[in-house]
Design an enzyme around this catalytic site. Structure first.
Site, PDB file in Angstrom:
ATOM      1  N   THR B   1       0.348  -1.375  -0.102  1.00 58.34           N
ATOM      2  CA  THR B   1       0.118  -0.345   0.016  1.00 58.34           C
ATOM      3  C   THR B   1       0.656   1.563  -0.152  1.00 58.34           C
ATOM      4  OG1 THR B   1      -1.561  -1.000   1.243  1.00 58.34           O
ATOM      5  CG2 THR B   1      -1.626   1.240   0.936  1.00 58.34           C
ATOM      6  N   ARG B  29     -12.159  -9.234  -2.265  1.00 56.48           N
ATOM      7  CA  ARG B  29     -12.045  -8.890  -1.082  1.00 56.48           C
ATOM      8  C   ARG B  29     -11.577  -7.065  -1.233  1.00 56.48           C
ATOM      9  NH1 ARG B  29      -6.917  -6.396   1.602  1.00 56.48           N
ATOM     10  NH2 ARG B  29      -7.683  -6.500   3.460  1.00 56.48           N
ATOM     11  N   GLY B  31      -9.828  -4.164   0.887  1.00 50.98           N
ATOM     12  CA  GLY B  31      -9.268  -3.532   1.991  1.00 50.98           C
ATOM     13  C   GLY B  31      -9.870  -1.889   2.685  1.00 50.98           C
ATOM     14  N   ASP B  32      -9.275  -1.404   3.531  1.00 48.42           N
ATOM     15  CA  ASP B  32      -9.580   0.303   3.734  1.00 48.42           C
ATOM     16  C   ASP B  32      -8.983   0.993   2.823  1.00 48.42           C
ATOM     17  OD1 ASP B  32      -6.755  -0.634   4.713  1.00 48.42           O
ATOM     18  OD2 ASP B  32      -6.326   0.784   5.320  1.00 48.42           O
ATOM     19  N   THR B  52      -1.910   2.690   6.346  1.00 53.50           N
ATOM     20  CA  THR B  52      -1.474   1.364   6.007  1.00 53.50           C
ATOM     21  C   THR B  52      -1.510   0.202   7.002  1.00 53.50           C
ATOM     22  OG1 THR B  52       0.133   0.194   4.502  1.00 53.50           O
ATOM     23  CG2 THR B  52       0.739   1.661   6.501  1.00 53.50           C
ATOM     24  N   GLY B  53      -1.917  -1.366   6.324  1.00 57.12           N
ATOM     25  CA  GLY B  53      -2.150  -1.848   7.796  1.00 57.12           C
ATOM     26  C   GLY B  53      -2.995  -3.185   6.714  1.00 57.12           C
ATOM     27  N   GLY B  55      -6.398  -4.336   6.684  1.00 53.86           N
ATOM     28  CA  GLY B  55      -7.573  -2.999   6.815  1.00 53.86           C
ATOM     29  C   GLY B  55      -8.410  -3.113   6.826  1.00 53.86           C
TER      30      GLY B  55
END
Lengths: 176, 134
Positions: B1, B29, B31-32, B52-53, B55
């Site tokens: 990310t 899927r 993510g955030d 970032t991480g 999500g």
């Protein structure tokens, strides 16, 4: 305040012992290039939106980072990309999700924000809209990176071995 | 990310995030990163954030917006708000990752609760500051 730019290239188990000096230098140089690019936009009176878009495109085009080229793979071996952007002055926002043929997902997100009545568009619909707006369409293989593909294979082998969701054991291991 | 937050000469803040997601994720899927308020948020009156991480946690705890809300409703500084969300709230819930954030005074915050985060900022021409490890 003073024109300022801040960036990230991802978080996770990034440790010095896992990094060769050459690879670390490559990361530092790419991050510096991205910062200098974005700062030049701002210094020449460009908007924060332009700076964000240009800076992120530098990182999307580098296989070093999990975005655009060099993105990680899904469980069925594809690159599905997501991006979003937001304008702090107006509250406008744009996002694309699950796209596989848009060269620059951040540019697509900005196009959704500026050229559509929507905030988020996904998958084929987002790709059809981006194409209609003249954004660059690439073959999914453009995003392929050998290291990332090996990462997926290794992870699948590990999962078969210990049969559990690898993530549970290694919460800090950001697969991307 | 990857992500970026910028403050321009007109005092406007913008934030953006782009990602390939998570290795081995199920197809479909999300993510955030594409979720406004979770992976990306910007408001001139508080701050801009890019996350970032992991999500799923950033979505459920609306991380990017939460930082702005702490500034707006509790009067926390950018540094305090970003630290509370990333180093306290997220850690308590088991969410790993980090954010980069910027307010309209040009203050920068880059907290993360993982072993490392590729990050950097620039406030002066040709003086990019880049960091990788803790």
């Amino acid at each position: 305040g003073p024109i300022t730019l801040v960036i990230h290239g991802g978080a996770g188990t990034i440790k010095k012992e896992n990094m060769t000096p050459e690879r670390e230098l490559a990361y530092r140089e790419k991050l510096q290039q991205a910062l200098n690019t974005g700062y030049a936009v701002l210094e020449n009176g460009g908007t924060s939106l332009d700076a964000v878009t240009e800076t992120i495109q530098i990182l999307e085009e580098s296989p070093l980072f999990n975005a655009g080229r060099g993105a990680v793979f899904t469980s069925d071996g594809k690159n599905e990309l997501d991006a979003s952007i937001m304008n702090g002055a107006t509250g406008e926002a744009g996002a694309v999700a699950g796209v596989t043929t848009l060269k620059s997902p951040i540019l697509a997100a900005r196009t959704v924000m500026e050229k559509s009545p929507h905030v988020m568009m996904a998958r084929e619909g987002a790709e059809a809209f981006a194409k209609e707006q003249g954004l660059e369409i690439v073959d999914p293989s453009y995003f392929y990176d050998e290291n990332r593909h090996n990462q997926l294979q290794k992870l699948k082998e590990n999962q078969e071995k210990d049969g559990t969701a690898y993530l549970d054991h290694h919460p800090d291991y950001k697969f991307g | 990310t990857v992500g970026c937050v910028a403050l321009d000469a007109q005092g406007n803040i913008a934030a953006g995030t782009s990602t390939g997601g998570m290795t081995n994720k199920k197809w479909g899927r999300i993510g955030d990163s594409p979720v406004i308020g979770a992976g990306t948020y910007a408001d001139n009156n508080t701050c801009g954030v890019s996350s970032t991480g992991h999500g799923e946690y950033f979505i459920r705890y609306v991380v990017a917006y939460d930082i702005a809300a702490l500034m707006k409703y509790k009067g926390l500084s950018l540094e305090e708000a970003a630290k509370e969300v990333v180093m306290q709230k997220l850690v308590e819930k088991g969410g790993t990752g980090g954010v980069v954030a910027l307010d309209r005074q040009g203050n920068v915050a880059m907290p993360f609760n993982t072993a490392g985060m590729f990050r950097g900022y620039i406030k002066e021409k040709d003086k990019p500051m880049v960091f990788i490890y803790k």
